[in-house]
Design a protein around this motif. Structure first.
Motif, PDB file in Angstrom:
ATOM      1  N   VAL A  30       0.835  -1.196   0.000  1.00 56.14           N
ATOM      2  CA  VAL A  30       0.000   0.000   0.000  1.00 56.14           C
ATOM      3  C   VAL A  30       0.870   1.246   0.000  1.00 56.14           C
ATOM      4  O   VAL A  30       1.866   1.321   0.724  1.00 56.14           O
ATOM      5  N   LYS A  31       0.490   2.226  -0.811  1.00 55.46           N
ATOM      6  CA  LYS A  31       1.097   3.557  -0.761  1.00 55.46           C
ATOM      7  C   LYS A  31       0.037   4.497  -0.225  1.00 55.46           C
ATOM      8  O   LYS A  31      -1.075   4.558  -0.749  1.00 55.46           O
ATOM      9  N   LYS A  32       0.402   5.230   0.838  1.00 55.03           N
ATOM     10  CA  LYS A  32      -0.538   6.111   1.512  1.00 55.03           C
ATOM     11  C   LYS A  32      -0.090   7.556   1.406  1.00 55.03           C
ATOM     12  O   LYS A  32       1.098   7.840   1.357  1.00 55.03           O
ATOM     13  N   ALA A  33      -1.067   8.441   1.388  1.00 50.99           N
ATOM     14  CA  ALA A  33      -0.786   9.875   1.385  1.00 50.99           C
ATOM     15  C   ALA A  33      -1.334  10.451   2.683  1.00 50.99           C
ATOM     16  O   ALA A  33      -2.545  10.416   2.913  1.00 50.99           O
ATOM     17  N   PRO A  34      -0.458  10.953   3.544  1.00 50.09           N
ATOM     18  CA  PRO A  34      -0.962  11.540   4.786  1.00 50.09           C
ATOM     19  C   PRO A  34      -1.706  12.839   4.494  1.00 50.09           C
ATOM     20  O   PRO A  34      -1.403  13.540   3.526  1.00 50.09           O
ATOM     21  N   CYS A  35      -2.696  13.126   5.301  1.00 47.66           N
ATOM     22  CA  CYS A  35      -3.425  14.384   5.094  1.00 47.66           C
ATOM     23  C   CYS A  35      -2.946  15.420   6.104  1.00 47.66           C
ATOM     24  O   CYS A  35      -2.529  15.097   7.210  1.00 47.66           O
ATOM     25  N   ASN A  36      -2.987  16.646   5.680  1.00 42.62           N
ATOM     26  CA  ASN A  36      -2.613  17.758   6.537  1.00 42.62           C
ATOM     27  C   ASN A  36      -3.700  18.805   6.356  1.00 42.62           C
ATOM     28  O   ASN A  36      -3.759  19.478   5.324  1.00 42.62           O
ATOM     29  N   PHE A  37      -4.576  18.941   7.340  1.00 46.32           N
ATOM     30  CA  PHE A  37      -5.715  19.831   7.200  1.00 46.32           C
ATOM     31  C   PHE A  37      -5.324  21.303   7.261  1.00 46.32           C
ATOM     32  O   PHE A  37      -6.074  22.158   6.820  1.00 46.32           O
ATOM     33  N   SER A  38      -4.142  21.611   7.774  1.00 41.65           N
ATOM     34  CA  SER A  38      -3.715  23.008   7.796  1.00 41.65           C
ATOM     35  C   SER A  38      -3.124  23.434   6.457  1.00 41.65           C
ATOM     36  O   SER A  38      -3.144  24.622   6.137  1.00 41.65           O
ATOM     37  N   ASP A  39      -2.583  22.481   5.665  1.00 42.26           N
ATOM     38  CA  ASP A  39      -2.061  22.767   4.317  1.00 42.26           C
ATOM     39  C   ASP A  39      -2.639  21.770   3.313  1.00 42.26           C
ATOM     40  O   ASP A  39      -1.926  20.933   2.769  1.00 42.26           O
ATOM     41  N   PRO A  40      -3.929  21.843   2.999  1.00 45.31           N
ATOM     42  CA  PRO A  40      -4.513  20.825   2.116  1.00 45.31           C
ATOM     43  C   PRO A  40      -4.050  20.930   0.668  1.00 45.31           C
ATOM     44  O   PRO A  40      -4.149  19.964  -0.082  1.00 45.31           O
ATOM     45  N   TRP A  41      -3.533  22.075   0.253  1.00 51.41           N
ATOM     46  CA  TRP A  41      -3.097  22.264  -1.123  1.00 51.41           C
ATOM     47  C   TRP A  41      -1.676  21.768  -1.361  1.00 51.41           C
ATOM     48  O   TRP A  41      -1.252  21.612  -2.482  1.00 51.41           O
ATOM     49  N   ARG A  42      -0.939  21.489  -0.303  1.00 55.44           N
ATOM     50  CA  ARG A  42       0.445  21.060  -0.417  1.00 55.44           C
ATOM     51  C   ARG A  42       0.509  19.541  -0.543  1.00 55.44           C
ATOM     52  O   ARG A  42      -0.149  18.820   0.183  1.00 55.44           O
ATOM     53  N   LYS A  43       1.310  19.076  -1.494  1.00 53.60           N
ATOM     54  CA  LYS A  43       1.510  17.634  -1.645  1.00 53.60           C
ATOM     55  C   LYS A  43       2.564  17.170  -0.658  1.00 53.60           C
ATOM     56  O   LYS A  43       3.607  17.787  -0.519  1.00 53.60           O
ATOM     57  N   HIS A  44       2.281  16.060  -0.009  1.00 51.88           N
ATOM     58  CA  HIS A  44       3.214  15.476   0.940  1.00 51.88           C
ATOM     59  C   HIS A  44       3.743  14.172   0.361  1.00 51.88           C
ATOM     60  O   HIS A  44       3.144  13.564  -0.518  1.00 51.88           O
ATOM     61  N   SER A  45       4.865  13.744   0.871  1.00 50.38           N
ATOM     62  CA  SER A  45       5.445  12.500   0.369  1.00 50.38           C
ATOM     63  C   SER A  45       4.570  11.310   0.764  1.00 50.38           C
ATOM     64  O   SER A  45       3.931  11.312   1.804  1.00 50.38           O
ATOM     65  N   GLN A  46       4.558  10.306  -0.106  1.00 50.12           N
ATOM     66  CA  GLN A  46       3.769   9.114   0.139  1.00 50.12           C
ATOM     67  C   GLN A  46       4.540   8.146   1.020  1.00 50.12           C
ATOM     68  O   GLN A  46       5.765   8.069   0.954  1.00 50.12           O
ATOM     69  N   LEU A  47       3.817   7.401   1.828  1.00 53.26           N
ATOM     70  CA  LEU A  47       4.406   6.402   2.708  1.00 53.26           C
ATOM     71  C   LEU A  47       4.052   5.017   2.181  1.00 53.26           C
ATOM     72  O   LEU A  47       2.954   4.811   1.664  1.00 53.26           O
ATOM     73  N   SER A  48       4.963   4.081   2.306  1.00 52.47           N
ATOM     74  CA  SER A  48       4.708   2.707   1.888  1.00 52.47           C
ATOM     75  C   SER A  48       4.506   1.834   3.111  1.00 52.47           C
ATOM     76  O   SER A  48       5.175   2.004   4.125  1.00 52.47           O
ATOM     77  N   SER A  49       3.564   0.908   2.995  1.00 50.44           N
ATOM     78  CA  SER A  49       3.336  -0.054   4.072  1.00 50.44           C
ATOM     79  C   SER A  49       2.825  -1.361   3.472  1.00 50.44           C
ATOM     80  O   SER A  49       2.479  -1.414   2.293  1.00 50.44           O
TER      81      SER A  49
END
Length: 88
Positions: A30-49
């Protein structure tokens, strides 16, 4: 008195090659994208699990919710047979 076992035929395989008979336990990548409600327009790095699940009728994968929570992509690999990953 022992019970008679039902006769089993040849192992059924669906079109993708995933075993639909015995050995239905599979590993999920699984590749997951963490959410950040204070910066919803910014892309964050994906995490693998990874996690496990099992196949139902060779078509459905049953797993725990925390394994696929916020998943961007999910790949399935059977634990028996060829080590090929399939899109879920």
């Amino acid at each position: 008195r022992p019970r008679k076992r039902a006769k089993t035929g040849p192992q059924v395989t669906d079109a993708r090659g995933v075993s639909a008979g015995t050995g239905s336990v599979c590993k999920l990548f699984v590749k997951k994208a963490p959410c950040n409600f204070s910066d919803p327009w910014r892309k964050h790095s994906q995490l693998s699990s990874t996690g496990t699940g099992f196949l139902l009728s060779g078509r459905w994968v049953v797993t725990n919710a925390h394994v696929v929570h916020r998943a961007v992509s999910v790949l399935v690999r059977p634990t028996t047979g060829q080590p090929i990953k399939y899109n879920a």
